[in-house]
Design a protein around this motif. Structure first.
Motif, PDB file in Angstrom:
ATOM      1  N   LEU A   1     -43.437 -40.956  36.060  1.00  0.00           N
ATOM      2  CA  LEU A   1     -41.975 -41.065  36.068  1.00  0.00           C
ATOM      3  C   LEU A   1     -41.504 -41.752  37.345  1.00  0.00           C
ATOM      4  O   LEU A   1     -40.667 -42.663  37.306  1.00  0.00           O
ATOM      5  CB  LEU A   1     -41.348 -39.670  35.952  1.00  0.00           C
ATOM      6  CG  LEU A   1     -39.823 -39.636  36.050  1.00  0.00           C
ATOM      7  CD1 LEU A   1     -39.183 -40.311  34.836  1.00  0.00           C
ATOM      8  CD2 LEU A   1     -39.297 -38.212  36.191  1.00  0.00           C
ATOM      9  N   ILE A   2     -42.066 -41.339  38.472  1.00  0.00           N
ATOM     10  CA  ILE A   2     -41.671 -41.929  39.755  1.00  0.00           C
ATOM     11  C   ILE A   2     -41.937 -43.426  39.758  1.00  0.00           C
ATOM     12  O   ILE A   2     -41.070 -44.226  40.113  1.00  0.00           O
ATOM     13  CB  ILE A   2     -42.394 -41.204  40.921  1.00  0.00           C
ATOM     14  CG1 ILE A   2     -41.840 -39.787  41.067  1.00  0.00           C
ATOM     15  CG2 ILE A   2     -42.253 -41.985  42.224  1.00  0.00           C
ATOM     16  CD1 ILE A   2     -42.513 -38.927  42.110  1.00  0.00           C
TER      17      ILE A   2
ATOM     18  N   GLN B   1     -34.839 -34.125  29.758  1.00  0.00           N
ATOM     19  CA  GLN B   1     -36.144 -33.567  30.066  1.00  0.00           C
ATOM     20  C   GLN B   1     -36.748 -32.937  28.820  1.00  0.00           C
ATOM     21  O   GLN B   1     -36.105 -32.128  28.149  1.00  0.00           O
ATOM     22  CB  GLN B   1     -36.002 -32.519  31.169  1.00  0.00           C
ATOM     23  CG  GLN B   1     -37.310 -32.240  31.850  1.00  0.00           C
ATOM     24  CD  GLN B   1     -37.135 -31.760  33.276  1.00  0.00           C
ATOM     25  OE1 GLN B   1     -36.033 -31.544  33.759  1.00  0.00           O
ATOM     26  NE2 GLN B   1     -38.243 -31.589  33.962  1.00  0.00           N
TER      27      GLN B   1
ATOM     28  N   VAL C   1     -39.504 -45.288  37.263  1.00  0.00           N
ATOM     29  CA  VAL C   1     -38.131 -45.342  37.779  1.00  0.00           C
ATOM     30  C   VAL C   1     -38.038 -46.329  38.940  1.00  0.00           C
ATOM     31  O   VAL C   1     -37.094 -47.120  39.043  1.00  0.00           O
ATOM     32  CB  VAL C   1     -37.649 -43.934  38.217  1.00  0.00           C
ATOM     33  CG1 VAL C   1     -36.330 -44.015  38.970  1.00  0.00           C
ATOM     34  CG2 VAL C   1     -37.495 -43.026  36.997  1.00  0.00           C
TER      35      VAL C   1
ATOM     36  N   ILE D   1     -35.541 -41.572  29.291  1.00  0.00           N
ATOM     37  CA  ILE D   1     -34.550 -42.224  30.161  1.00  0.00           C
ATOM     38  C   ILE D   1     -33.824 -43.286  29.346  1.00  0.00           C
ATOM     39  O   ILE D   1     -34.465 -44.119  28.684  1.00  0.00           O
ATOM     40  CB  ILE D   1     -35.214 -42.954  31.351  1.00  0.00           C
ATOM     41  CG1 ILE D   1     -36.365 -42.153  31.942  1.00  0.00           C
ATOM     42  CG2 ILE D   1     -34.200 -43.250  32.430  1.00  0.00           C
ATOM     43  CD1 ILE D   1     -37.178 -42.982  32.935  1.00  0.00           C
TER      44      ILE D   1
ATOM     45  N   VAL E   1     -40.144 -37.207  30.078  1.00  0.00           N
ATOM     46  CA  VAL E   1     -38.718 -37.408  30.332  1.00  0.00           C
ATOM     47  C   VAL E   1     -38.265 -38.630  29.545  1.00  0.00           C
ATOM     48  O   VAL E   1     -38.960 -39.648  29.513  1.00  0.00           O
ATOM     49  CB  VAL E   1     -38.469 -37.630  31.847  1.00  0.00           C
ATOM     50  CG1 VAL E   1     -36.994 -37.867  32.129  1.00  0.00           C
ATOM     51  CG2 VAL E   1     -38.970 -36.435  32.651  1.00  0.00           C
TER      52      VAL E   1
ATOM     53  N   LYS F   1     -28.835 -42.157  31.686  1.00  0.00           N
ATOM     54  CA  LYS F   1     -28.976 -40.732  31.375  1.00  0.00           C
ATOM     55  C   LYS F   1     -30.439 -40.379  31.241  1.00  0.00           C
ATOM     56  O   LYS F   1     -31.253 -41.248  30.952  1.00  0.00           O
ATOM     57  CB  LYS F   1     -28.245 -40.441  30.042  1.00  0.00           C
ATOM     58  CG  LYS F   1     -27.995 -38.980  29.744  1.00  0.00           C
ATOM     59  CD  LYS F   1     -26.925 -38.386  30.636  1.00  0.00           C
ATOM     60  CE  LYS F   1     -26.929 -36.866  30.575  1.00  0.00           C
ATOM     61  NZ  LYS F   1     -26.075 -36.263  31.608  1.00  0.00           N
ATOM     62  N   SER F   2     -30.752 -39.130  31.449  1.00  0.00           N
ATOM     63  CA  SER F   2     -32.139 -38.714  31.212  1.00  0.00           C
ATOM     64  C   SER F   2     -32.150 -37.377  30.502  1.00  0.00           C
ATOM     65  O   SER F   2     -31.211 -36.594  30.608  1.00  0.00           O
ATOM     66  CB  SER F   2     -32.891 -38.628  32.531  1.00  0.00           C
ATOM     67  OG  SER F   2     -32.387 -37.558  33.284  1.00  0.00           O
TER      68      SER F   2
END
Lengths: 90, 301
Positions: free
Chosen positions: A48-49, A67, A52, A74, A72, A64-65
């Motif tokens: 994810l990091i 969980q 993004v 996005i 996740v 928007k995300s």
């Protein structure tokens, strides 16, 4: 009030390792029309990091995300030139 | 310079980074590298010396240093001289301050919060090779990713930030709740407003939220250094304790480090690592004493 996003496209990169996941996401976003949105499903954690980071670096818009259990979702829109300029790192 | 056998005092050689090997008459030459940096000129000279006086290889140590193995005692002086010409100094062994390790830090790494190399050089100038009750290791690391393992060293310094949430910039995308590596961020939804909060105790002071927030609503509130004391691996491992979570100035870091070193010298038994001294005396007692000493230190003209 919950805002609704109209995502015409989606991309699931769960289980795809870095940096291929980020590359696929970027490719899919670049194919979007100006007002189109895509929902990208990414593994939580380091993936994810990375994803993004790559979306931000390209100046795309994360709206928007959501969980899920281990992932996740996005919602992303394409960059606009002005946003891109702001996001360029020195 | 050829050393006579009578001049070969092992303790004295250890002091200058030369250790007797299992093979009689052969020594390890431990070289110093601050923050793991060596110039290509230095590397070339090290290669030359290893070829000429060693056995044509070098050993990379766990503390970012280079060692030349299999140097015969008769060649130690000459090898040392050649290395010194290229600015390669000897490392440290025994009960003293070892080479300062550091990650590349803010100069090159996108996650780095502090200039680790500059701080490593400063610590090197202040403490390298100084006598201590036992071996003493410093590490400087740029952020909470902790690549140089600040908490496994007698004194560790780690770049740290305290995040701040700006309501006006936030678009309520919710991503921060997902990407915070330790789940410290929570979304609060009341009838009036939505807000995001970072739990101070859970936060590890990394920069993920302030770097990744798509709308720059998470920013760096305070920035500084987390100072750890008493970490050690080895036979009796002990993770370091936090001395202070966020130290905002370099001056205060050095005042605290000075105070910690002075406490260890005062209380540490011979061969007892700092962490074990702390456990024997009590963390709270040591912390109190360090803070007191640091204040006195900073009041000196």
């Amino acid at each position: 009030m919950k805002k609704q996003y109209n995502t015409a496209r989606s991309l699931d990169v769960r289980g795809v390792s870095c940096p291929v996941n980020a590359v696929r996401v970027k490719q899919a976003i670049s194919e979007l029309g100006d007002e189109e949105l895509i929902e990208v499903l990414v593994d939580a954690g380091e993936s994810l990091i990375r994803v993004v980071q790559s979306i931000n670096d390209a100046g795309h818009r994360i709206l928007k995300s959501r969980q899920h259990d281990d992932a996740v979702g996005i919602i992303v829109g394409r960059n606009r030139p002005t946003i891109q300029q702001q996001k360029v790192r020195p | 310079m050829k050393m006579s056998y009578s001049e070969l005092d092992h303790a004295a050689l250890g002091k200058v980074g030369m250790m007797l090997q299992n093979q009689p008459d052969y020594y390890v030459m431990r070289l110093k590298a601050v923050a793991g940096d060596l110039t290509v000129r230095q590397l070339a000279r090290i290669a030359e010396v290893a070829e000429q006086y060693g056995r044509g290889f070098v050993h990379l140590s766990t503390r970012q240093g280079v060692e030349i193995h299999y140097v015969h005692r008769d060649n130690l002086g000459k090898a040392k001289e050649l290395l010194a010409e290229a600015g390669v100094e000897m490392g440290a062994c025994g009960p003293r301050v070892r080479s300062i390790v550091a990650c590349p830090g803010g100069e090159t790494c996108r996650w780095g919060v502090i200039d680790t190399k500059e701080m490593a050089r400063e610590l090197d100038a202040r403490y390298f090779k100084q006598e201590m009750p036992s071996k003493f290791k410093f590490a400087v690391t740029g952020c909470s990713s902790n690549c140089t393992k600040a908490n496994e060293n007698d004194i560790g310094i780690r770049g740290a930030i305290e995040p701040l949430w700006l309501e006006d910039s936030c678009t309520d995308c919710g991503l921060c709740v997902s990407f915070c590596p330790v789940g410290a961020i929570a979304r609060k939804d009341t009838d009036e407003a939505v807000s995001y909060e970072a739990d101070e105790d859970a936060c590890v002071n990394c920069t993920v939220c302030s770097s990744l927030c798509p709308s720059s609503a998470w920013v760096v509130g305070r920035k500084g250094y987390t100072v750890f004391i008493g970490g050690t691996m080895g036979r009796k491992p002990r993770f370091a304790s936090v001395l202070k979570r966020i130290v905002e100035t370099e001056e205060e870091v050095y005042a605290l480090v000075d105070a910690a070193v002075s406490c260890y010298r005062e209380h540490g038994k011979k061969k007892e690592r700092f962490g074990h001294t702390i456990d024997r005396i009590g963390l709270e007692n040591i912390r109190e004493e360090i803070f007191e000493k640091a204040v006195q230190h900073s009041q000196k003209p």
